[in-house]
Design an enzyme around this catalytic site. Structure first.
Site: not given
Ligand code: NAD
Length: 449
Positions: A112-113, A136-137, A187, A208, A242, A340
């Site tokens: 979402w960020n 899937k956003p 995450s 990522e 991130c 984090e």
């Molecule tokens: P999240 O892991 O909670 O969710 C990310 C996505 O995964 C969402 O679309 C969610 O619906 C989906 N998801 C959840 N459970 C799943 C499963 N079991 N199987 C498949 N998909 C599933 O992360 P968030 O809270 O949306 O985002 C924040 C995190 O993203 C932070 O840790 C941040 O550092 C990281 N991030 C990393 C980068 C990078 O380039 N390294 C960039 C942006 C954000």
């Protein structure tokens, strides 16, 4: 939901072969038309992004980033995917020709960020490489999706090979079961689940994940530059990035002057209230994220840290905000320095020496990116010692701003080849080689039968 997602995946697969056969020039032309459709919907996309995230300038930046990504990747695609020329083996007897094959259907699961930019950051190179893509956003930021869908529908050749599916974790998990390769941004916790599911499917997972990026400020640094850069690099997008700088190590002789400059500047940053256009710092994405940050600050203070500015969660218009928060007297026993944070918090630790700063910077389970502030000669010696994929020298977050630089995530911050630079396209192509014996004959090592 499962039926719908499987049906969407099935429909995309029907057209994936045609898309791959079209050739690079045609795919580039289709994406150029899509780019125009996105640009035509810029106000709706920005409004949707701003509604969910509460920040405006970065929402505008996201649309711009997608448009320039299409243009940039199209340039790389032209060079990279041009039919491979035949070359000779060392003895000249065999002709070698590269004939790469795109993965059929690539799945993208995004956070979402940066809702729009990260939904498309892998989709654009995958499409140009010749793959169909199912995205899937994040379920937390759905408001930009209708305008994005409209832009896709306006280009029928693209709509045949690019779909957006909505839903939460269950949809993400189902998507992994339907695709031939998965790109996941999110995450570390979810990344591990995706990696395990991909292993079951025996498909590649490009991950990522999170970070705890360090910044080192030495006694030779320009403190005016370092304080302004670190303030922005730690708090942009409310620290919910991130590559946000989440730990600062300052050499002792300049530590207090650095903190004073930083606090003075931090106090001048405005919250974006009551409207997103009214300030620099937007809200937390949700109350849960504000709670995580508040708990880390409380833990640090309980262990002896001092909050030099900010520190109090504020509620405006039903959403939670935090002003830039500078914290000193921290150590690695505190979650603020090890886990984090994802908030506009700048914890600062005094380092006895450059050696000490490098050791502390590398003392982390993460290895996404980092920054070094020092005179050029000293910085050139320090930067290569940091165990992270992208290091900015005398600046911050350049890994996000300079997309040509190829980099991988180290340690728990991710897995897979670079999503930046031309490598971002190459990773969607399975390498295949055609090896042709120029003058066929019975070989001496075959069975003499
Ligand atoms: P999240 O892991 O909670 O969710 C990310 C996505 O995964 C969402 O679309 C969610 O619906 C989906 N998801 C959840 N459970 C799943 C499963 N079991 N199987 C498949 N998909 C599933 O992360 P968030 O809270 O949306 O985002 C924040 C995190 O993203 C932070 O840790 C941040 O550092 C990281 N991030 C990393 C980068 C990078 O380039 N390294 C960039 C942006 C954000």
């Amino acid at each position: 939901m499962t039926d719908t997602l499987a049906a969407q995946a099935g429909a995309l697969r029907l057209h994936a072969g045609d898309w791959a056969r079209r050739g690079v020039a045609e795919r580039i032309a289709v994406l150029a038309r899509w780019s125009a459709e996105i640009a035509a919907r810029r106000p709706a996309l920005v409004a949707g992004l701003a509604r969910d995230t509460g920040r405006l300038a970065l929402s505008e930046m996201e649309v711009g980033a997608v448009l320039s990504s299409i243009e940039r990747h199209s340039g790389w695609a032209r060079e990279l995917l041009a039919q491979g020329k035949e070359r000779s083996s060392a003895d000249g007897a065999v002709a070698i020709r590269d004939a790469p094959v795109p993965y059929g259907l690539v799945g993208v699961v995004s956070p979402w960020n940066f809702p729009l930019q990260l939904a498309l950051i892998d989709a654009v190179p995958a499409l140009l490489a010749g793959c169909a893509v199912l995205v899937k956003p994040s379920e937390l930021t759905p408001s930009f999706v209708p305008a994005l869908r409209e832009s896709i529908a306006a280009v029928p050749e693209l709509a045949a090979v690019l779909s957006i599916v909505e839903g939460g974790p269950a949809a993400g998990a189902e998507l992994v079961r339907q695709v031939d390769a998965v790109c996941f941004t999110g995450s570390v916790r979810t990344g591990r689940l995706v990696a395990a599911a991909a292993a079951e499917q025996f498909i590649p997972a490009f991950l990522e994940l999170g970070g705890k990026d360090p910044a080192i400020v030495t006694a030779t640094a320009d403190l005016d530059v370092a304080s302004s850069a670190i303030l922005w690099g730690s708090t942009a997008n409310t620290g919910q990035s991130c590559m946000s700088l989440e730990r600062v190590y300052v050499e002792a002789p300049v530590a207090e002057e650095f903190v004073e400059r930083l606090v003075a500047k931090a106090n001048r940053v405005r919250l974006a209230v009551p409207e997103p256009a009214d300030g620099e710092l937007g809200p937390f994405i949700d109350d849960r994220q504000a709670d995580v940050v508040a708990a880390q600050l409380a833990d640090a203070v309980a262990q002896g840290a001092t909050i030099r500015c900010g520190g109090q969660i504020e509620v405006h218009g039903g959403r939670r905000y935090l002003r830039p928060t500078v914290v000193t007297g921290v150590n690695h026993e505190m979650t603020l320095m090890s886990v984090e944070t994802f908030g506009p918090v700048i914890p600062i630790m005094v380092a006895d020496s450059v050696e000490d700063a490098v050791r502390l910077a590398n003392d982390s389970e993460y290895g996404l990116s980092g920054a070094v502030f020092a005179d050029p000669e000293q910085a050139a010696l320090i930067a290569p010692r940091l165990l992270a994929g992208g290091i900015s020298v005398n600046d911050v977050c350049l890994t996000g701003l300079v997309p040509e630089g190829e980099k991988q995530a180290f340690k728990s911050s991710g897995l897979g080849p670079s999503r930046m630079g031309p490598a971002s396209l190459r990773r969607f192509l399975r390498q295949r080689v055609l090896l042709t014996r120029r003058s066929p004959r019975i070989q001496p090592w075959w069975y003499d039968v």
